[in-house]
Write a protein that holds these residues in place. Structure first.
Motif, mmCIF file in Angstrom:
data_model
loop_
_atom_site.group_PDB
_atom_site.id
_atom_site.type_symbol
_atom_site.label_atom_id
_atom_site.label_comp_id
_atom_site.label_asym_id
_atom_site.label_seq_id
_atom_site.Cartn_x
_atom_site.Cartn_y
_atom_site.Cartn_z
ATOM 1 N N TYR A 70 22.719 -14.068 57.380
ATOM 2 C CA TYR A 70 22.690 -13.247 56.169
ATOM 3 C C TYR A 70 24.112 -12.776 55.870
ATOM 4 O O TYR A 70 24.927 -12.589 56.773
ATOM 5 C CB TYR A 70 21.807 -12.018 56.345
ATOM 6 C CG TYR A 70 20.354 -12.303 56.654
ATOM 7 C CD1 TYR A 70 19.463 -12.647 55.638
ATOM 8 C CD2 TYR A 70 19.870 -12.208 57.950
ATOM 9 C CE1 TYR A 70 18.134 -12.907 55.920
ATOM 10 C CE2 TYR A 70 18.539 -12.464 58.244
ATOM 11 C CZ TYR A 70 17.676 -12.813 57.231
ATOM 12 O OH TYR A 70 16.356 -13.070 57.511
ATOM 13 N N LEU A 71 24.378 -12.577 54.589
ATOM 14 C CA LEU A 71 25.610 -11.926 54.153
ATOM 15 C C LEU A 71 25.229 -10.495 53.781
ATOM 16 O O LEU A 71 24.252 -10.273 53.062
ATOM 17 C CB LEU A 71 26.191 -12.654 52.948
ATOM 18 C CG LEU A 71 27.538 -12.158 52.433
ATOM 19 C CD1 LEU A 71 28.631 -12.418 53.461
ATOM 20 C CD2 LEU A 71 27.870 -12.848 51.130
ATOM 21 N N TYR A 72 25.978 -9.536 54.277
ATOM 22 C CA TYR A 72 25.616 -8.128 54.061
ATOM 23 C C TYR A 72 26.473 -7.545 52.946
ATOM 24 O O TYR A 72 27.689 -7.758 52.889
ATOM 25 C CB TYR A 72 25.777 -7.343 55.362
ATOM 26 C CG TYR A 72 24.847 -7.871 56.419
ATOM 27 C CD1 TYR A 72 23.508 -7.483 56.472
ATOM 28 C CD2 TYR A 72 25.287 -8.821 57.337
ATOM 29 C CE1 TYR A 72 22.641 -8.014 57.410
ATOM 30 C CE2 TYR A 72 24.427 -9.359 58.279
ATOM 31 C CZ TYR A 72 23.101 -8.950 58.306
ATOM 32 O OH TYR A 72 22.243 -9.486 59.234
ATOM 33 N N VAL A 73 25.819 -6.816 52.053
ATOM 34 C CA VAL A 73 26.488 -6.216 50.895
ATOM 35 C C VAL A 73 26.595 -4.719 51.135
ATOM 36 O O VAL A 73 25.593 -4.051 51.441
ATOM 37 C CB VAL A 73 25.699 -6.495 49.602
ATOM 38 C CG1 VAL A 73 26.442 -5.922 48.406
ATOM 39 C CG2 VAL A 73 25.463 -8.001 49.435
ATOM 40 N N VAL A 74 27.813 -4.194 51.026
ATOM 41 C CA VAL A 74 28.050 -2.781 51.298
ATOM 42 C C VAL A 74 28.743 -2.128 50.109
ATOM 43 O O VAL A 74 29.341 -2.811 49.264
ATOM 44 C CB VAL A 74 28.923 -2.605 52.563
ATOM 45 C CG1 VAL A 74 28.192 -3.110 53.799
ATOM 46 C CG2 VAL A 74 30.272 -3.319 52.411
ATOM 47 N N ASP A 75 28.654 -0.794 50.048
ATOM 48 C CA ASP A 75 29.364 -0.066 48.997
ATOM 49 C C ASP A 75 30.772 0.278 49.469
ATOM 50 O O ASP A 75 31.193 -0.137 50.559
ATOM 51 C CB ASP A 75 28.583 1.189 48.587
ATOM 52 C CG ASP A 75 28.330 2.134 49.757
ATOM 53 O OD1 ASP A 75 29.136 2.122 50.729
ATOM 54 O OD2 ASP A 75 27.340 2.883 49.723
ATOM 55 N N GLU A 76 31.481 1.067 48.660
ATOM 56 C CA GLU A 76 32.882 1.369 48.981
ATOM 57 C C GLU A 76 33.034 2.203 50.253
ATOM 58 O O GLU A 76 34.104 2.227 50.869
ATOM 59 C CB GLU A 76 33.553 2.089 47.804
ATOM 60 C CG GLU A 76 32.933 3.443 47.437
ATOM 61 C CD GLU A 76 31.713 3.296 46.551
ATOM 62 O OE1 GLU A 76 31.138 4.346 46.168
ATOM 63 O OE2 GLU A 76 31.341 2.146 46.238
ATOM 64 N N LYS A 77 31.956 2.864 50.697
ATOM 65 C CA LYS A 77 32.006 3.663 51.921
ATOM 66 C C LYS A 77 31.459 2.907 53.134
ATOM 67 O O LYS A 77 31.338 3.471 54.217
ATOM 68 C CB LYS A 77 31.215 4.955 51.726
ATOM 69 C CG LYS A 77 31.810 5.884 50.684
ATOM 70 C CD LYS A 77 30.991 7.169 50.583
ATOM 71 C CE LYS A 77 31.588 8.116 49.547
ATOM 72 N NZ LYS A 77 30.785 9.368 49.424
ATOM 73 N N GLY A 78 31.119 1.643 52.932
ATOM 74 C CA GLY A 78 30.575 0.853 54.037
ATOM 75 C C GLY A 78 29.080 0.987 54.199
ATOM 76 O O GLY A 78 28.509 0.465 55.159
ATOM 77 N N GLY A 79 28.422 1.676 53.265
ATOM 78 C CA GLY A 79 26.975 1.834 53.340
ATOM 79 C C GLY A 79 26.250 0.549 52.980
ATOM 80 O O GLY A 79 26.653 -0.161 52.058
ATOM 81 N N LEU A 80 25.200 0.247 53.694
ATOM 82 C CA LEU A 80 24.453 -0.986 53.469
ATOM 83 C C LEU A 80 23.668 -0.898 52.160
ATOM 84 O O LEU A 80 22.832 -0.013 51.980
ATOM 85 C CB LEU A 80 23.494 -1.234 54.642
ATOM 86 C CG LEU A 80 22.619 -2.485 54.562
ATOM 87 C CD1 LEU A 80 23.479 -3.743 54.583
ATOM 88 C CD2 LEU A 80 21.614 -2.515 55.708
ATOM 89 N N SER A 81 23.928 -1.840 51.252
ATOM 90 C CA SER A 81 23.247 -1.861 49.950
ATOM 91 C C SER A 81 22.195 -2.961 49.874
ATOM 92 O O SER A 81 21.185 -2.812 49.189
ATOM 93 C CB SER A 81 24.262 -2.064 48.820
ATOM 94 O OG SER A 81 25.229 -1.026 48.818
ATOM 95 N N GLY A 82 22.450 -4.078 50.548
ATOM 96 C CA GLY A 82 21.507 -5.188 50.489
ATOM 97 C C GLY A 82 21.952 -6.336 51.361
ATOM 98 O O GLY A 82 23.007 -6.283 52.006
ATOM 99 N N VAL A 83 21.149 -7.385 51.400
ATOM 100 C CA VAL A 83 21.487 -8.589 52.160
ATOM 101 C C VAL A 83 21.280 -9.803 51.265
ATOM 102 O O VAL A 83 20.425 -9.801 50.369
ATOM 103 C CB VAL A 83 20.640 -8.729 53.440
ATOM 104 C CG1 VAL A 83 20.871 -7.567 54.373
ATOM 105 C CG2 VAL A 83 19.160 -8.864 53.111
ATOM 106 N N VAL A 84 22.065 -10.834 51.535
ATOM 107 C CA VAL A 84 21.933 -12.098 50.796
ATOM 108 C C VAL A 84 21.685 -13.204 51.809
ATOM 109 O O VAL A 84 22.562 -13.511 52.619
ATOM 110 C CB VAL A 84 23.210 -12.417 49.991
ATOM 111 C CG1 VAL A 84 23.037 -13.742 49.234
ATOM 112 C CG2 VAL A 84 23.537 -11.286 49.030
ATOM 113 N N PRO A 85 20.507 -13.821 51.798
ATOM 114 C CA PRO A 85 20.272 -14.970 52.680
ATOM 115 C C PRO A 85 21.257 -16.084 52.352
ATOM 116 O O PRO A 85 21.587 -16.316 51.186
ATOM 117 C CB PRO A 85 18.830 -15.380 52.361
ATOM 118 C CG PRO A 85 18.203 -14.145 51.770
ATOM 119 C CD PRO A 85 19.304 -13.455 51.030
ATOM 120 N N ILE A 86 21.733 -16.771 53.371
ATOM 121 C CA ILE A 86 22.741 -17.808 53.161
ATOM 122 C C ILE A 86 22.225 -18.919 52.241
ATOM 123 O O ILE A 86 22.976 -19.445 51.412
ATOM 124 C CB ILE A 86 23.185 -18.391 54.522
ATOM 125 C CG1 ILE A 86 23.959 -17.327 55.302
ATOM 126 C CG2 ILE A 86 24.064 -19.614 54.328
ATOM 127 C CD1 ILE A 86 25.187 -16.802 54.591
#
Length: 450
Positions: A170-186
């Motif tokens: 998975y690719l992990y999507v974070v905000d500007e503070k490093g907070g987890l926002s979502g995931v993207v399956p490869i």
């Protein structure tokens, strides 16, 4: 897969003959998981030579990671601090932490001092997490990008990362503070248009686990939601690491082994390669506890000595009552303990589960009791004795089924491992109930049975 004994014999012959080139080719054809048990059969000087070869092939670290924990001490003894530091530096942080914890106390400081600063820093951070927590099981090698990153930029970033990350699931999507926002399956990433942003591709509100949560919770989440990896976050949902499915399999194996061992009265570190004296020290306390439980049952039987003297036939059927009760209790105990371990059971549903196991046990006790009563009547020619056996078996099997469900649930409510001591508790109480019921009814009807 090659026979490990044949490979060990051939390898030792090559090493003794100084044919290192051929030994290297032999080692190169073997997988780390197959090489691990071979190391346990070698002498210290042979271990050093093989590890040096594996290190040059960049395979020493994964091979040591596959070793059973009880074989690690003899491998550590054969290697110097510098070589150990070099090997540990190539391990994932969770595997490195496990290795360091198994090092002798006097060797930890020099081995850690030989690690690169970055690795030593990661190790110190991992050591801050509680034992058996998600923070200790996670890897910190993952790819995290912001929502405005395009699919093509993300692919370029993954390509640039190369071997610096675990197998990317998975690719992990974070905000500007490093907070987890979502995931993207490869799969979704590589099939998306190059200019599509990750914010449009990601799965929002992904399943995650706190770093201080028990690693068993992470394994349950991966199993429940069919994940290949689960992100680990702090109390502010900032991304810290990832637990991949291979680590989850290890956790499941560890927890299953722990539960099985506890139910059998074994220490979780007692393995097939453990030294005999160490196994004796770990098993003896449980055996002595079990001996005490058996003496409780013997004491109960002793209270009915006069009854047994008058009607010896009662003694024939005591093992039948106790054995059927014990089996019923262990069946219920196994089902409930498994349900707790897999997160299928909440304490709020405990009474319903106890009632269900009681109903199952009553049905089994009725059928088994009727069969036993029939056989006893044919054997001893006494329908009354068969009736006593029927009632005793029905009560014993029912109580055993109820206890097999209730005891692990009570231990869970007390925040204890449900498997710890459950077997001893259930079998002891079942034996006492069964013997008191059978011999008690026999005593009340002794005049008619004689």
């Amino acid at each position: 897969m090659a026979d490990p004994q044949v490979t060990t014999r051939v390898l030792r012959r090559l090493l003794a003959s100084g044919l290192l080139t051929r030994a290297e080719r032999l080692l190169a054809r073997s997988r780390p998981a197959d090489l691990a048990p071979i190391l346990g059969d070698l002498q210290p000087d042979e271990v050093r030579t093989v590890v040096d070869v594996l290190y040059r092939q960049h395979r020493a670290a994964p091979t040591l990671a596959e070793l059973p924990p009880e074989l690690l001490p003899q491998i550590f003894d054969a290697l110097g601090d510098q070589r150990l530091s070099q090997i540990l530096a190539r391990l994932e942080i969770d595997d490195m932490l496990e290795m360091v914890e198994r090092l002798p106390e006097e060797r930890r400081a020099p081995v850690i001092a030989g690690l690169p600063d970055e690795k030593a820093g990661e190790l110190r951070k991992a050591e801050l997490y509680p034992a058996d927590s998600a923070g200790r099981a996670m890897t910190t090698r993952f790819v995290a990008l912001e929502q405005t990153t395009t699919a093509q930029q993300a692919i370029d970033r993954i390509r640039a990362a190369g071997d610096d990350t675990d197998a990317i699931l998975y690719l992990y999507v974070v905000d500007e503070k490093g907070g987890l926002s979502g995931v993207v399956p490869i799969r979704r990433l590589v099939s998306a248009p190059p200019d599509r942003m990750l914010g449009d591709l990601m799965i929002r509100e992904p399943v995650s686990i706190r770093a201080d949560a028990d690693q068993e919770e992470a394994a349950q989440a991966v199993t429940r939601y069919n994940l290949l990896a689960i992100p680990v976050v702090d109390d502010e949902s900032r991304m810290l690491g990832v637990i991949t499915v291979d680590d989850v399999i290890e956790v499941i194996n560890e927890e299953a082994t722990e539960d099985i061992y506890y139910m059998a009265g074994l220490h979780e570190e007692d393995r097939v390669f453990s030294p005999a004296l160490q196994s004796v020290r770990r098993r003896l306390p449980w055996m002595l506890l079990n001996l005490c439980a058996l003496f409780v049952a013997a004491w109960v039987i002793g209270r009915f000595e006069q009854t047994l003297e008058q009607l010896v036939a009662l003694a024939f059927f005591m093992p039948v009552v106790a054995g059927m009760g014990g089996n019923s209790g262990i069946q219920s105990l196994t089902v409930i303990t498994r349900g707790i371990a897999l997160g299928e059971i909440e304490f709020s549903s405990g009474l319903r589960l106890v009632a269900k196991e009681l109903a199952v046990a009553l049905a089994i006790g009725t059928v088994a009791g009727a069969a036993a009563a029939g056989l006893a009547t044919l054997w001893q020619g006494s329908a009354l004795l068969g009736g006593v056996l029927f009632v005793a078996m029905l009560v014993t099997v029912a109580v055993a089924g109820m206890l097999g469900a209730a005891v692990p649930l009570m231990l869970k409510a007390l925040r204890q491992d449900p498997a710890l001591g459950s077997g001893v508790i259930v079998t002891t109480l079942t034996d006492v109930v069964g013997l008191v019921t059978f011999l008690g009814i026999g005593t009340l009807l002794i005049d008619r049975l004689s």
